[in-house]
Design an enzyme around this catalytic site. Structure first.
Site, PDB file in Angstrom:
ATOM      1  N   GLY A   1       5.456   4.621  -7.460  1.00  0.00           N
ATOM      2  CA  GLY A   1       6.335   5.775  -7.413  1.00  0.00           C
ATOM      3  C   GLY A   1       5.862   6.844  -6.450  1.00  0.00           C
ATOM      4  N   GLU A   2       6.772   7.755  -6.113  1.00  0.00           N
ATOM      5  CA  GLU A   2       6.470   8.917  -5.287  1.00  0.00           C
ATOM      6  C   GLU A   2       6.398  10.142  -6.202  1.00  0.00           C
ATOM      7  OE1 GLU A   2       5.625  11.849  -3.317  1.00  0.00           O
ATOM      8  OE2 GLU A   2       5.590  10.021  -2.100  1.00  0.00           O
TER       9      GLU A   2
ATOM     10  N   HIS B   1      -0.895   6.091   7.287  1.00  0.00           N
ATOM     11  CA  HIS B   1      -0.784   4.673   7.643  1.00  0.00           C
ATOM     12  C   HIS B   1      -0.289   4.404   9.072  1.00  0.00           C
ATOM     13  CE1 HIS B   1      -1.534   4.245   3.439  1.00  0.00           C
ATOM     14  NE2 HIS B   1      -0.320   4.629   3.083  1.00  0.00           N
TER      15      HIS B   1
ATOM     16  N   CYS C   1      10.023   2.344  -7.139  1.00  0.00           N
ATOM     17  CA  CYS C   1       9.865   3.334  -6.074  1.00  0.00           C
ATOM     18  C   CYS C   1      11.024   3.192  -5.095  1.00  0.00           C
ATOM     19  CB  CYS C   1       8.540   3.125  -5.354  1.00  0.00           C
ATOM     20  SG  CYS C   1       8.188   4.356  -4.077  1.00  0.00           S
TER      21      CYS C   1
ATOM     22  N   SER D   1      -0.389   9.629   2.403  1.00  0.00           N
ATOM     23  CA  SER D   1      -0.300   8.227   2.805  1.00  0.00           C
ATOM     24  C   SER D   1       0.291   8.185   4.210  1.00  0.00           C
ATOM     25  CB  SER D   1       0.586   7.452   1.818  1.00  0.00           C
ATOM     26  OG  SER D   1      -0.025   7.373   0.553  1.00  0.00           O
TER      27      SER D   1
ATOM     28  N   CYS E   1      -5.750   5.374 -12.308  1.00  0.00           N
ATOM     29  CA  CYS E   1      -4.676   5.433 -11.322  1.00  0.00           C
ATOM     30  C   CYS E   1      -3.348   5.380 -12.075  1.00  0.00           C
ATOM     31  CB  CYS E   1      -4.786   4.275 -10.333  1.00  0.00           C
ATOM     32  SG  CYS E   1      -3.535   4.315  -9.031  1.00  0.00           S
TER      33      CYS E   1
ATOM     34  N   CYS F   1      -0.603  -1.754  -5.846  1.00  0.00           N
ATOM     35  CA  CYS F   1       0.533  -1.182  -6.575  1.00  0.00           C
ATOM     36  C   CYS F   1       1.724  -2.137  -6.591  1.00  0.00           C
ATOM     37  CB  CYS F   1       0.960   0.135  -5.932  1.00  0.00           C
ATOM     38  SG  CYS F   1      -0.233   1.453  -6.116  1.00  0.00           S
TER      39      CYS F   1
ATOM     40  N   CYS G   1       8.284   1.390   1.569  1.00  0.00           N
ATOM     41  CA  CYS G   1       7.287   1.209   2.617  1.00  0.00           C
ATOM     42  C   CYS G   1       7.118  -0.286   2.888  1.00  0.00           C
ATOM     43  CB  CYS G   1       5.962   1.841   2.199  1.00  0.00           C
ATOM     44  SG  CYS G   1       6.072   3.642   1.993  1.00  0.00           S
TER      45      CYS G   1
ATOM     46  N   SER H   1      -1.133  11.684  -4.589  1.00  0.00           N
ATOM     47  CA  SER H   1      -0.863  11.005  -3.326  1.00  0.00           C
ATOM     48  C   SER H   1       0.634  11.009  -3.036  1.00  0.00           C
ATOM     49  CB  SER H   1      -1.368   9.557  -3.389  1.00  0.00           C
ATOM     50  OG  SER H   1      -0.994   8.848  -2.231  1.00  0.00           O
TER      51      SER H   1
ATOM     52  N   CYS I   1       4.246  -2.487   0.972  1.00  0.00           N
ATOM     53  CA  CYS I   1       3.920  -2.190  -0.426  1.00  0.00           C
ATOM     54  C   CYS I   1       4.840  -2.938  -1.377  1.00  0.00           C
ATOM     55  CB  CYS I   1       4.032  -0.683  -0.653  1.00  0.00           C
ATOM     56  SG  CYS I   1       3.654  -0.159  -2.342  1.00  0.00           S
TER      57      CYS I   1
ATOM     58  N   GLU J   1       2.646  -0.021 -14.209  1.00  0.00           N
ATOM     59  CA  GLU J   1       1.259  -0.442 -14.059  1.00  0.00           C
ATOM     60  C   GLU J   1       0.323   0.764 -14.084  1.00  0.00           C
ATOM     61  OE1 GLU J   1       2.403  -4.092 -11.002  1.00  0.00           O
ATOM     62  OE2 GLU J   1       1.061  -2.494 -10.357  1.00  0.00           O
TER      63      GLU J   1
END
Length: 368
Positions: free
Chosen positions: A167-168, A222, A115, A220, A108, A355, A119, A197, A122, A95
């Site tokens: 993804g990271e 949170h 991923c 991130s 973005c 995401c 989390c 990020s 997500c 995406e």
């Protein structure tokens, strides 16, 4: 299986060799390259090429390593979400989101197919991690957005890049740095207009600091404490909050860039057995107490900004967004205690802009 050559993946000399190899004069390579860097989706748009050459290329090649399989535009026409598919053998879906703002056009970018961070709020990791994206696959996301901007005669192309998609990115650091360098050198996007990020990969943050580019860093976070963050972000058990924030503030000091702390406000749905929340006034106070001692000199500059994000809820995850009153109360507590913050304006909720949402829904429909 797609065995066509992806021309954007080739170096200038390789592209020239390819064009000569199919019996065409080598000057055509430069013409084609100019179209590729505009984000041309196929060869039919390359109007300075003979039709027969367009047809020949269509039989043996692709322009970009990604193609659009779904495109959704928000009702306010300011956000466009793309579901893209790789043109290689795996036909993976990713995406990308284009956001048209008053300060420019921001893309973005996703850095991985899926991923591994899992989390708890997500959608990105619901299908697991498939693989890293290459630098050209990340760059192609920006070019696809640029072609969209060309098509609506926007006077500005992409001005900002945020690597905040699926993804990271710090688990794909070599490709990330190659992508950012190309965006800077080839697309003239300034280092200070790029943001990476991360959920808190400490060695990656340190390596990014050593790279010594003025790229913005977003953490991130949170959660205001390790107990909540352990419950919603498994990575915290490896890199707890103190280690992450020490690395992040070190990066900010070294780069001279403001640190962004991303904080998604959410509350658990108790009938699903999830009572975890991070949006109460006491959580805001905890966040103040976490950040204030780390800010070196809040009177001389604003070294940290908290980006408050009301949750864009994912049905499979079991969390819901707090009320507007709770969101503004949280922000007010930060401001009253000297913490710079802003509430992120919701974008593209009507087009599944969080995401992973579009990719998940498309998977349910049977597309890989």
């Amino acid at each position: 299986m797609n065995n066509k050559q992806v021309l954007f993946n080739l170096s200038p000399s390789e592209l020239e060799q390819f064009i000569v190899g199919i019996g065409e004069p080598k000057f055509r390579a430069k013409q084609i390259a100019e179209w590729l860097w505009r984000g041309a989706p196929d060869f039919s748009v390359m109007k300075n090429l003979p039709v027969k050459l367009q047809e020949k290329l269509n039989e043996v090649a692709e322009t970009l390593p990604l193609k659009i399989i779904k495109k959704l535009e928000s009702s306010d026409e300011q956000t466009v979400k793309f579901l893209l598919q790789t043109t290689g053998t795996d036909a993976a879906t990713i995406e990308t989101v284009l956001m048209r703002t008053t300060y420019g056009n921001s893309v973005c970018v996703s850095s991985q197919v899926g991923c591994a961070m899992n989390c708890g709020f997500c959608a990105s990791s619901l299908l697991g991690l498939k693989r890293n994206l290459t630098a050209t696959e990340m760059l192609a996301q920006v070019l696809i957005c640029n072609w969209t901007l060309y098509s609506v005669h926007d006077s500005r192309l992409t001005t900002h890049v945020v690597v905040m998609g699926t993804g990271e990115p710090l688990h794909n650091l070599d490709n990330l740095k190659e992508f950012l360098t190309a965006a800077h050198d080839k697309l003239s996007i300034g280092w200070r207009r790029m943001t990476v990020s991360t959920c808190g990969i400490v060695p990656g943050i340190n390596e990014l600091a050593d790279w010594d580019k003025q790229v913005n860093l977003a953490i991130s976070l949170h959660a205001p404490n390790d107990e909540i963050r352990d419950a919603i972000m498994p990575i915290n058990k490896k890199y707890p909050i103190k280690d992450v924030m020490d690395a992040a503030f070190n990066y900010s000091a070294k780069s001279g860039r403001q640190l962004m702390v991303e904080y998604t406000l959410m509350q658990g749905i108790r009938d699903k057995g999830l009572g975890i929340s991070n949006c109460l006034p006491e959580h805001a106070i905890e966040l103040v107490n976490l950040l204030k001692p780390l800010i070196p000199n809040p009177l001389s500059l604003i070294p940290v900004m908290v980006n408050i994000i009301p949750l864009n809820a994912v049905a499979e995850r079991g969390f819901s967004a707090p009320s507007n009153n709770a969101v503004y109360r949280f922000a007010d507590i930060l401001k009253e205690n000297g913490i710079h913050c802003r509430i992120r304006r919701e974008r593209g909720a009507d087009i599944q802009s969080a995401c992973g949402q579009l990719r998940i829904s498309n998977q349910e429909l049977g597309t890989s």
